[in-house]
Design a protein around this motif. Structure first.
Motif, PDB file in Angstrom:
ATOM      1  N   ARG A   1       0.823  -1.204   0.000  1.00  0.00           N
ATOM      2  CA  ARG A   1       0.000   0.000   0.000  1.00  0.00           C
ATOM      3  C   ARG A   1       0.865   1.264   0.000  1.00  0.00           C
ATOM      4  O   ARG A   1       0.337   2.360   0.083  1.00  0.00           O
ATOM      5  CB  ARG A   1      -0.920   0.037   1.228  1.00  0.00           C
ATOM      6  CG  ARG A   1      -1.827  -1.154   1.347  1.00  0.00           C
ATOM      7  CD  ARG A   1      -2.937  -1.144   0.345  1.00  0.00           C
ATOM      8  NE  ARG A   1      -3.890  -0.061   0.559  1.00  0.00           N
ATOM      9  CZ  ARG A   1      -4.613   0.491  -0.400  1.00  0.00           C
ATOM     10  NH1 ARG A   1      -4.467   0.095  -1.631  1.00  0.00           N
ATOM     11  NH2 ARG A   1      -5.476   1.424  -0.116  1.00  0.00           N
TER      12      ARG A   1
ATOM     13  N   LEU B   1      -6.124  -8.616  -2.750  1.00  0.00           N
ATOM     14  CA  LEU B   1      -6.792  -7.976  -3.872  1.00  0.00           C
ATOM     15  C   LEU B   1      -6.524  -6.476  -3.876  1.00  0.00           C
ATOM     16  O   LEU B   1      -6.232  -5.861  -4.894  1.00  0.00           O
ATOM     17  CB  LEU B   1      -8.298  -8.248  -3.756  1.00  0.00           C
ATOM     18  CG  LEU B   1      -9.078  -8.367  -5.048  1.00  0.00           C
ATOM     19  CD1 LEU B   1      -8.474  -9.456  -5.923  1.00  0.00           C
ATOM     20  CD2 LEU B   1     -10.535  -8.696  -4.741  1.00  0.00           C
ATOM     21  N   THR B   2      -6.630  -5.868  -2.688  1.00  0.00           N
ATOM     22  CA  THR B   2      -6.419  -4.426  -2.581  1.00  0.00           C
ATOM     23  C   THR B   2      -4.963  -4.077  -2.843  1.00  0.00           C
ATOM     24  O   THR B   2      -4.655  -3.055  -3.444  1.00  0.00           O
ATOM     25  CB  THR B   2      -6.835  -3.928  -1.186  1.00  0.00           C
ATOM     26  OG1 THR B   2      -8.083  -4.510  -0.873  1.00  0.00           O
ATOM     27  CG2 THR B   2      -6.961  -2.426  -1.160  1.00  0.00           C
TER      28      THR B   2
ATOM     29  N   PHE C   1      -3.057  -5.535  -4.828  1.00  0.00           N
ATOM     30  CA  PHE C   1      -2.786  -5.683  -6.249  1.00  0.00           C
ATOM     31  C   PHE C   1      -3.412  -4.553  -7.043  1.00  0.00           C
ATOM     32  O   PHE C   1      -2.783  -3.961  -7.916  1.00  0.00           O
ATOM     33  CB  PHE C   1      -3.325  -7.036  -6.715  1.00  0.00           C
ATOM     34  CG  PHE C   1      -3.169  -7.281  -8.178  1.00  0.00           C
ATOM     35  CD1 PHE C   1      -1.905  -7.405  -8.727  1.00  0.00           C
ATOM     36  CD2 PHE C   1      -4.277  -7.361  -9.003  1.00  0.00           C
ATOM     37  CE1 PHE C   1      -1.762  -7.622 -10.077  1.00  0.00           C
ATOM     38  CE2 PHE C   1      -4.122  -7.577 -10.351  1.00  0.00           C
ATOM     39  CZ  PHE C   1      -2.866  -7.707 -10.888  1.00  0.00           C
ATOM     40  N   ASP C   2      -4.644  -4.214  -6.752  1.00  0.00           N
ATOM     41  CA  ASP C   2      -5.351  -3.246  -7.581  1.00  0.00           C
ATOM     42  C   ASP C   2      -6.507  -2.653  -6.785  1.00  0.00           C
ATOM     43  O   ASP C   2      -7.561  -3.262  -6.643  1.00  0.00           O
ATOM     44  CB  ASP C   2      -5.874  -3.949  -8.844  1.00  0.00           C
ATOM     45  CG  ASP C   2      -6.566  -2.959  -9.783  1.00  0.00           C
ATOM     46  OD1 ASP C   2      -6.897  -1.843  -9.341  1.00  0.00           O
ATOM     47  OD2 ASP C   2      -6.766  -3.310 -10.950  1.00  0.00           O
ATOM     48  N   GLU C   3      -6.279  -1.448  -6.263  1.00  0.00           N
ATOM     49  CA  GLU C   3      -7.280  -0.832  -5.396  1.00  0.00           C
ATOM     50  C   GLU C   3      -8.602  -0.611  -6.129  1.00  0.00           C
ATOM     51  O   GLU C   3      -9.675  -0.903  -5.596  1.00  0.00           O
ATOM     52  CB  GLU C   3      -6.746   0.507  -4.862  1.00  0.00           C
ATOM     53  CG  GLU C   3      -7.677   1.146  -3.873  1.00  0.00           C
ATOM     54  CD  GLU C   3      -7.052   2.347  -3.193  1.00  0.00           C
ATOM     55  OE1 GLU C   3      -5.845   2.576  -3.380  1.00  0.00           O
ATOM     56  OE2 GLU C   3      -7.776   3.040  -2.480  1.00  0.00           O
ATOM     57  N   GLY C   4      -8.519  -0.131  -7.354  1.00  0.00           N
ATOM     58  CA  GLY C   4      -9.734   0.146  -8.119  1.00  0.00           C
ATOM     59  C   GLY C   4     -10.557  -1.112  -8.328  1.00  0.00           C
ATOM     60  O   GLY C   4     -11.767  -1.139  -8.099  1.00  0.00           O
ATOM     61  N   PHE C   5      -9.873  -2.194  -8.735  1.00  0.00           N
ATOM     62  CA  PHE C   5     -10.549  -3.451  -8.972  1.00  0.00           C
ATOM     63  C   PHE C   5     -11.187  -3.962  -7.684  1.00  0.00           C
ATOM     64  O   PHE C   5     -12.315  -4.448  -7.676  1.00  0.00           O
ATOM     65  CB  PHE C   5      -9.550  -4.479  -9.513  1.00  0.00           C
ATOM     66  CG  PHE C   5     -10.156  -5.823  -9.778  1.00  0.00           C
ATOM     67  CD1 PHE C   5     -11.027  -6.002 -10.845  1.00  0.00           C
ATOM     68  CD2 PHE C   5      -9.859  -6.902  -8.972  1.00  0.00           C
ATOM     69  CE1 PHE C   5     -11.598  -7.232 -11.090  1.00  0.00           C
ATOM     70  CE2 PHE C   5     -10.427  -8.144  -9.219  1.00  0.00           C
ATOM     71  CZ  PHE C   5     -11.291  -8.306 -10.281  1.00  0.00           C
TER      72      PHE C   5
ATOM     73  N   THR D   1     -12.263  -0.338   0.618  1.00  0.00           N
ATOM     74  CA  THR D   1     -10.813  -0.252   0.815  1.00  0.00           C
ATOM     75  C   THR D   1     -10.471   0.654   1.988  1.00  0.00           C
ATOM     76  O   THR D   1      -9.443   0.470   2.624  1.00  0.00           O
ATOM     77  CB  THR D   1     -10.104   0.259  -0.450  1.00  0.00           C
ATOM     78  OG1 THR D   1     -10.728   1.455  -0.869  1.00  0.00           O
ATOM     79  CG2 THR D   1     -10.163  -0.762  -1.542  1.00  0.00           C
TER      80      THR D   1
END
Lengths: 301, 253, 304
Positions: free
Chosen positions: C38, C173-174, C176-180, C188
């Protein structure tokens, strides 16, 4: 009253004010360059620097200790840059790796070496010893014009005043390139400005302030003054020049209020002993920031 | 190619902006590879190519903002160091911190840095010059505003005003139309065309292929390598676009 | 002697410390990896410095109630509370003002620590001698560690790991890709809050062994070291945990062999050694591998 104030309170107050302002001045640029925590890193690595200086020279003296601290600060900045660039480590983590490792090495060296006979410990590097910087040769206000007494002022006072003056002159001298390369590095480089050198120069000024100040006031004040007064000032105005002036005002105010509260506050509350001036100055600077975060005119973007 | 053969040594020497053998690598990946570029004086050139094709990097390396692995740029047949005063660069708007504590007029005054240096005091003449530049981009009413309070289009106009304040002969712009409104786009292109009409040279990294022919008279097509360059009618063709974009875009007439 | 220490044969107390330190290192490494993903490693610096006022206030409260002020769980609770307030202030400053997170972190760490120092001088003046135990929390001290302390530390470490296990999917998951992750319905912001709580837990658990100034190192260095070896997030997390545990174990063992080797700094220096080796010798992301690639690249350019 006159004697007591001039001899016991005036020198630490003046030293505190100039140390606070010397740190706050480059702190403005660190804040705007998102390097606020470089000051944190520098003040941590001061410890290994002074320990090495002591191990090399065998004495506790201001000059070798300041050289050692400056050397450690320089090494830490270069190491952070190397870890960031060559290891592609995220800047915050790169800083964290370097300063904790160097601080740990400093503590270990300190424990390994025989420093029982001298006054050198972690606490001293952290809190400094502002309260002990007194002027025993003063007899009252008249001493301020008495050359004989003036030369016996604590050496930290002159050192801190000169450091602040030096940083102030450099800042005025290089104001335009510093502001320009902080705001828009690409444009500054297209004008041919050495932005890398300017960035390093700003960090070097911060290191100079930290090194000169830690011995007198300790690392806590150094870190707090790098960040809190400039951050408070940023919330007061939208112009760089005004921000810098405000930050100097808040730094001086924190030093004066903090020193007075630490010395007299407990007495007002009925306790007998004073508390740490360094800690109180940092606390006051935080309260000022808190007030600005709630009420300052330009607190929100 | 044909246009190169027709170019005499005289035009090459008079060119305000020539790149030869430029290679730039980030880490171990070449983003610009062995690129030659020749901009004719008084032209308005669009640098086009797909994302990651090295358009911005080409400008940055030419200006010494990033260090090239090989090759260099020359300006009016002189090295960069001797030509800086005649070059104005407009970086991508997103590359700066718009929360910086400064006013619009102060940003424009930055364009006078080479004249002011470290010490020269700001005079009324300097402020008038900066105001004139703001007027030229239609931003004179915003002079006292904090830059963070401007819209994207207004910020881009302020950047252009700063470049105008430099009084340069060559203008290098990195995506001047990215994220700006239609009115700003029209205002910017009008200013750029007036610069060209004054005999100055304009080079801009450009994204929108549909406006290339309308805005520019020359193009430089790049996809890490040089794909094509020359007057729009010669170099901006379906063939060159296929070569650069891999057949993903079509020219519509 | 070092071998004896490493294999837990240097006496009961040393074995306790070594096991506690490994559990702490494992938990710190795993949590630190997510913090690293992060890009918020230095938040831990604010958290750890912000423990000091709570630590001192907990001590003062216990003394006021007639205790001796050194009950570890109570001190941990006090530290956790003030660190929590510190975290809230960081988040409040970044959301409510134009200040950015680095400034908020620096302000909180220096001001809370400064206020903690004020309280420490209060303690010093009123109970000279008694507060000797509190100084140990600055740099860690295992000399007087009790069995109960070690158990508290071990349980804390296990709890942290259990929570990470529960949250592993959203955390990865976060990372790797916060938006996803947000599209997938993960809050988040709340997940970040959970991550910060884990950081806080590791800090408080680690206060006794490593100390509040150096605990950030265990949250930052193993993760940064592990990142060199893999682009796979799960592997980075696991490896970071292993690096943390090894640093804790070896550091505690080394420190048990001589009285002048303080536990916290030794643990940090072991972690730094692992980091240095990783930075230079890891394949792919390591410095030497990068230099070889760059040299090849330059060779190609010159060959044109």
């Amino acid at each position: 009253m006159g004697f007591e104030f001039v001899a016991l309170s005036l020198p630490p107050l003046v030293i505190g004010v100039f140390a606070a302002m010397a740190c706050a001045l480059p702190g403005n640029f660190l804040l705007l360059r998102r390097q606020a925590l470089i000051g944190d890193a520098i003040s941590h690595v001061v410890l290994p620097g002074i320990v090495v200086a002591f191990l090399v020279t065998g004495v506790i003296a201001a000059i070798p200790m300041m050289i050692g601290a400056a050397g450690a600060a320089l090494i830490s900045v270069l190491l952070i840059e190397a870890v960031r660039r060559y290891g592609k480590v995220e800047p915050g983590a790169a800083m964290g790796v370097v300063f904790t490792a160097m601080f740990a090495a400093g503590v270990l060296l300190l424990e390994q070496s025989d420093t029982s006979s001298v006054h050198l410990d972690v606490e001293h590097a952290l809190y400094g010893n502002l309260e002990s910087l007194i002027w025993l040769d003063a007899v009252g206000w008249a001493s301020l014009v008495d050359w004989q007494a003036l030369v016996l002022l604590p050496p930290e006072l002159l050192r801190m005043v000169i450091t602040f003056a030096g940083i102030a002159v450099l800042t005025l001298l290089f104001w335009r390139p510093m502001a320009l390369s902080t705001f828009d590095e690409g444009f500054a480089r297209s004008l041919g400005l050495p932005t890398g050198m300017i960035g390093l120069g700003i960090v070097a000024m911060a290191a100079l302030a930290a090194v000169a100040a830690f011995d007198a006031v300790g690392s806590i004040i150094v870190i707090a003054m790098f960040i809190c007064p400039p951050a408070t000032a940023r919330l007061m105005t939208n112009r760089l020049g005004h921000q810098v002036v405000w930050s100097l005002f808040f730094a001086a105010l924190s030093a004066v209020l903090g020193y007075v509260l630490a010395g007299y506050g407990p007495l007002w509350l009925g306790a007998s002993d004073s508390v740490s001036a360094a800690g109180m100055i940092a606390t006051v600077s935080g309260l000022l920031l808190g007030g600005a975060a709630l009420f300052a005119p330009h607190r929100q973007s | 190619m044909a246009y190169e053969a027709s170019m005499t040594e005289a035009t090459l020497a008079g060119s305000p902006f020539v790149v030869r053998g430029l290679t730039v690598a980030y880490d171990a990946e070449a983003v610009v590879q062995d690129v030659d570029m020749t901009v004719s004086a008084g032209s308005m050139t669009a640098i086009i190519g797909p994302n990651g094709a090295g358009k911005s990097t080409l400008l940055k390396a030419a200006l010494g903002i990033v260090r090239p692995l090989a090759g260099a740029a020359r300006f009016w047949d002189a090295p960069l160091a001797q030509s800086r005063r005649r070059i104005a660069y407009v970086p991508q708007r997103a590359s700066v911190d718009w929360d910086f504590p400064t006013r619009v007029i102060d940003v424009v005054l930055m364009g006078l840095y080479q004249e002011l240096g470290l010490f020269r005091r700001l005079s009324a003449r300097h402020k008038q010059a900066a105001m004139a530049c703001l007027e030229r981009v239609g931003m004179q009413d915003f002079a006292e505003r904090q830059i963070g309070q401007l819209s994207g289009g207004q910020q881009q106009r302020v950047f252009l005003a700063r470049a105008l304040a430099q009084g340069a002969d060559l203008y290098l712009l990195d995506e001047p139309f990215a994220g700006v409104d239609a009115a700003t786009e029209a205002a910017i292109i009008a200013v750029l065309k007036s610069l060209r009409d004054e005999g100055r040279t304009v080079v801009a990294v450009h994204h929108d292929l549909s406006t290339v022919a309308q805005y520019f008279d020359h193009v430089f097509v790049i996809n890490r390598h040089r794909v094509a360059e020359g007057p729009v009618v010669e170099a901006f063709t379906q063939t060159t676009l296929d070569a650069a974009y891999g057949g993903r875009v079509r020219l519509s007439d | 002697m070092l071998f004896d220490a490493l294999t837990l044969q240097l006496g009961y107390n040393a074995a306790l410390v070594a096991l506690g330190a490994s559990a702490l290192g494992l938990a710190a490494g795993v949590v630190g990896a997510f913090l690293y993903f992060r890009k918020r490693s230095l938040v831990s610096d604010a958290v750890s410095h912000a423990t000091l006022p709570g630590l001192a206030l907990a001590f003062l409260a216990m003394v006021a109630l007639g205790g001796d002020g050194r009950t570890l769980p109570v001190l941990m609770l006090g530290s956790a509370l003030s660190a929590w307030i510190g975290l809230l202030v960081v988040s409040w400053l970044t959301r409510r003002t134009r200040l950015r997170e680095d400034a908020a972190i620096g302000a909180v760490l220096s001001v809370f620590f400064g206020f903690g120092i004020v309280l420490m001088t209060v303690i010093q003046s009123m109970q000279s001698g008694r507060q000797a135990g509190l100084d140990g929390f600055l740099l860690g001290s295992t000399a007087g560690m009790l069995r109960n302390d070690a158990i508290v530390i071990a349980i804390g470490g296990v709890l942290v790991l259990a929570v990470v296990w529960l949250l592993r999917r959203p955390l990865l998951l976060t990372a790797f890709d916060e938006g996803f992750a947000e599209v997938q319905g993960i809050n988040t912001h709340r997940l970040d809050l959970a991550l910060m709580t884990l950081v806080l837990a590791v800090t408080v658990v680690g206060l006794k062994i490593v100390g509040l100034i150096l605990i950030v190192a265990l949250l930052i260095i193993p993760a940064a070291a592990a990142r060199f070896w893999s682009d796979n997030a799960v592997r980075v997390v696991l490896l970071s945990g292993v690096f943390g545990a090894v640093s804790g174990h070896v550091g505690a063992a080394l420190s048990a062999t001589a009285p002048s080797l303080p536990t916290g700094p030794i643990i940090v220096l072991v972690a730094t050694a692992l980091f240095t080796v990783s930075m230079f010798f890891a394949p792919g992301r390591g410095v030497i591998a990068g230099m070889i690639r760059h040299a090849r690249m330059r060779g190609r350019v010159d060959g044109i």
